[in-house]
Design a protein around this motif. Sequence first.
Motif, PDB file in Angstrom:
ATOM      1  N   ILE A  68       0.808  -1.217   0.000  1.00  0.00           N
ATOM      2  CA  ILE A  68       0.000   0.000   0.000  1.00  0.00           C
ATOM      3  C   ILE A  68       0.842   1.267   0.000  1.00  0.00           C
ATOM      4  CG2 ILE A  68      -2.019  -1.056   1.072  1.00  0.00           C
ATOM      5  CD1 ILE A  68      -1.115   0.127   3.742  1.00  0.00           C
ATOM      6  N   LEU A  69       2.136   1.108  -0.138  1.00  0.00           N
ATOM      7  CA  LEU A  69       3.003   2.283  -0.224  1.00  0.00           C
ATOM      8  C   LEU A  69       2.790   2.993  -1.558  1.00  0.00           C
ATOM      9  CD1 LEU A  69       6.373   0.905   1.189  1.00  0.00           C
ATOM     10  CD2 LEU A  69       4.821   2.506   2.288  1.00  0.00           C
ATOM     11  N   VAL A  70       2.818   4.286  -1.533  1.00  0.00           N
ATOM     12  CA  VAL A  70       2.688   5.093  -2.743  1.00  0.00           C
ATOM     13  C   VAL A  70       4.090   5.389  -3.253  1.00  0.00           C
ATOM     14  CG1 VAL A  70       1.860   7.271  -3.697  1.00  0.00           C
ATOM     15  CG2 VAL A  70       0.497   6.082  -1.967  1.00  0.00           C
ATOM     16  N   ASP A  71       4.390   4.917  -4.446  1.00  0.00           N
ATOM     17  CA  ASP A  71       5.696   5.184  -5.048  1.00  0.00           C
ATOM     18  C   ASP A  71       5.626   6.526  -5.751  1.00  0.00           C
ATOM     19  OD1 ASP A  71       8.017   5.311  -6.597  1.00  0.00           O
ATOM     20  OD2 ASP A  71       8.041   3.143  -6.907  1.00  0.00           O
ATOM     21  N   ASN A 105       7.561   7.905  -7.713  1.00  0.00           N
ATOM     22  CA  ASN A 105       8.068   7.921  -9.081  1.00  0.00           C
ATOM     23  C   ASN A 105       7.136   7.248 -10.085  1.00  0.00           C
ATOM     24  OD1 ASN A 105      10.427   9.315  -8.450  1.00  0.00           O
ATOM     25  ND2 ASN A 105      11.471   7.435  -7.840  1.00  0.00           N
ATOM     26  N   THR A 106       6.166   6.487  -9.612  1.00  0.00           N
ATOM     27  CA  THR A 106       5.278   5.788 -10.549  1.00  0.00           C
ATOM     28  C   THR A 106       3.795   6.058 -10.308  1.00  0.00           C
ATOM     29  OG1 THR A 106       5.244   3.824  -9.125  1.00  0.00           O
ATOM     30  CG2 THR A 106       6.921   3.897 -10.863  1.00  0.00           C
ATOM     31  N   ALA A 107       3.457   6.621  -9.162  1.00  0.00           N
ATOM     32  CA  ALA A 107       2.053   6.819  -8.795  1.00  0.00           C
ATOM     33  C   ALA A 107       1.375   7.842  -9.695  1.00  0.00           C
ATOM     34  CB  ALA A 107       1.949   7.265  -7.343  1.00  0.00           C
ATOM     35  N   GLY A 108       0.125   7.600  -9.949  1.00  0.00           N
ATOM     36  CA  GLY A 108      -0.696   8.540 -10.708  1.00  0.00           C
ATOM     37  C   GLY A 108      -1.379   9.528  -9.773  1.00  0.00           C
ATOM     38  N   LEU A 109      -2.225  10.340 -10.351  1.00  0.00           N
ATOM     39  CA  LEU A 109      -2.908  11.401  -9.615  1.00  0.00           C
ATOM     40  C   LEU A 109      -3.713  10.852  -8.440  1.00  0.00           C
ATOM     41  CD1 LEU A 109      -3.583  14.519  -9.737  1.00  0.00           C
ATOM     42  CD2 LEU A 109      -5.686  13.815 -10.848  1.00  0.00           C
ATOM     43  N   SER A 110      -4.536   9.846  -8.670  1.00  0.00           N
ATOM     44  CA  SER A 110      -5.404   9.338  -7.598  1.00  0.00           C
ATOM     45  C   SER A 110      -4.598   8.701  -6.475  1.00  0.00           C
ATOM     46  CB  SER A 110      -6.431   8.356  -8.150  1.00  0.00           C
ATOM     47  OG  SER A 110      -5.785   7.265  -8.766  1.00  0.00           O
ATOM     48  N   ALA A 111      -3.520   7.987  -6.796  1.00  0.00           N
ATOM     49  CA  ALA A 111      -2.693   7.374  -5.757  1.00  0.00           C
ATOM     50  C   ALA A 111      -1.990   8.440  -4.929  1.00  0.00           C
ATOM     51  CB  ALA A 111      -1.672   6.424  -6.379  1.00  0.00           C
ATOM     52  N   CYS A 122      -3.063  11.356  -4.295  1.00  0.00           N
ATOM     53  CA  CYS A 122      -4.066  12.027  -3.460  1.00  0.00           C
ATOM     54  C   CYS A 122      -4.365  11.252  -2.176  1.00  0.00           C
ATOM     55  CB  CYS A 122      -5.358  12.231  -4.245  1.00  0.00           C
ATOM     56  SG  CYS A 122      -5.243  13.539  -5.484  1.00  0.00           S
ATOM     57  N   THR A 123      -3.907  10.010  -2.063  1.00  0.00           N
ATOM     58  CA  THR A 123      -4.130   9.249  -0.832  1.00  0.00           C
ATOM     59  C   THR A 123      -3.130   9.619   0.257  1.00  0.00           C
ATOM     60  OG1 THR A 123      -2.725   7.386  -1.510  1.00  0.00           O
ATOM     61  CG2 THR A 123      -5.065   7.283  -2.119  1.00  0.00           C
ATOM     62  N   LEU A 124      -2.092  10.320  -0.099  1.00  0.00           N
ATOM     63  CA  LEU A 124      -1.098  10.737   0.892  1.00  0.00           C
ATOM     64  C   LEU A 124      -1.640  11.884   1.735  1.00  0.00           C
ATOM     65  CD1 LEU A 124       2.098  10.642  -1.349  1.00  0.00           C
ATOM     66  CD2 LEU A 124       1.506   9.053   0.499  1.00  0.00           C
ATOM     67  N   PRO A 125      -1.283  11.932   3.015  1.00  0.00           N
ATOM     68  CA  PRO A 125      -1.752  13.024   3.874  1.00  0.00           C
ATOM     69  C   PRO A 125      -1.306  14.386   3.345  1.00  0.00           C
ATOM     70  CG  PRO A 125      -0.702  11.292   5.186  1.00  0.00           C
ATOM     71  CD  PRO A 125      -0.464  10.967   3.744  1.00  0.00           C
ATOM     72  N   GLY A 126      -2.230  15.320   3.334  1.00  0.00           N
ATOM     73  CA  GLY A 126      -1.907  16.679   2.919  1.00  0.00           C
ATOM     74  C   GLY A 126      -1.815  16.877   1.420  1.00  0.00           C
ATOM     75  N   VAL A 127      -2.148  15.843   0.638  1.00  0.00           N
ATOM     76  CA  VAL A 127      -2.046  15.959  -0.821  1.00  0.00           C
ATOM     77  C   VAL A 127      -3.444  15.894  -1.424  1.00  0.00           C
ATOM     78  CG1 VAL A 127      -1.128  14.950  -2.939  1.00  0.00           C
ATOM     79  CG2 VAL A 127       0.231  14.905  -0.846  1.00  0.00           C
ATOM     80  N   GLY A 128      -3.809  17.005  -2.027  1.00  0.00           N
ATOM     81  CA  GLY A 128      -5.052  17.054  -2.778  1.00  0.00           C
ATOM     82  C   GLY A 128      -4.720  17.010  -4.258  1.00  0.00           C
TER      83      GLY A 128
END
Length: 119
Positions: free
Chosen positions: A56-59, A61-67, A69-75
């Motif tokens: 469930i880690l967000v990479d 370097n490869t994550a897209g917009l929706s992924a 946005c799952t990080l805290p403080g990221v809209g």
Amino acid sequence: MKETHLPESQKREAVFICLSVAAVILCAVLAFYFAVPLQDTAIQLLPDTAGLEQHILVDLNTAGLSALCTLPGVGESRARAILEYREQNGPFARVEDAACVPGLTQTVVDSWKGQATVS
């Protein structure tokens, strides 16, 4: 045996009562037949989630917009800024390098601990 004849109005009333009772019985039977069964009251244990964090880690370097946005403080706007920065400057070497993205602070990047990675 003596045969008794009921007046027509009493016959209709008796038929109506019989049909009403039959309808009530039919409704009760259908209600019990289609009723939702009681849930099991046994305590259900959650599955073991150890080791899932790697999935469930967000990479960054490869994550897209929706992924992103799952990080805290990221809209959506900060996620777009990360994508643009990555496109212009190449992949991140470390998660901490994301603090260089316009609109992100070190505090926001620090809040991703255990949730973000770079490949």
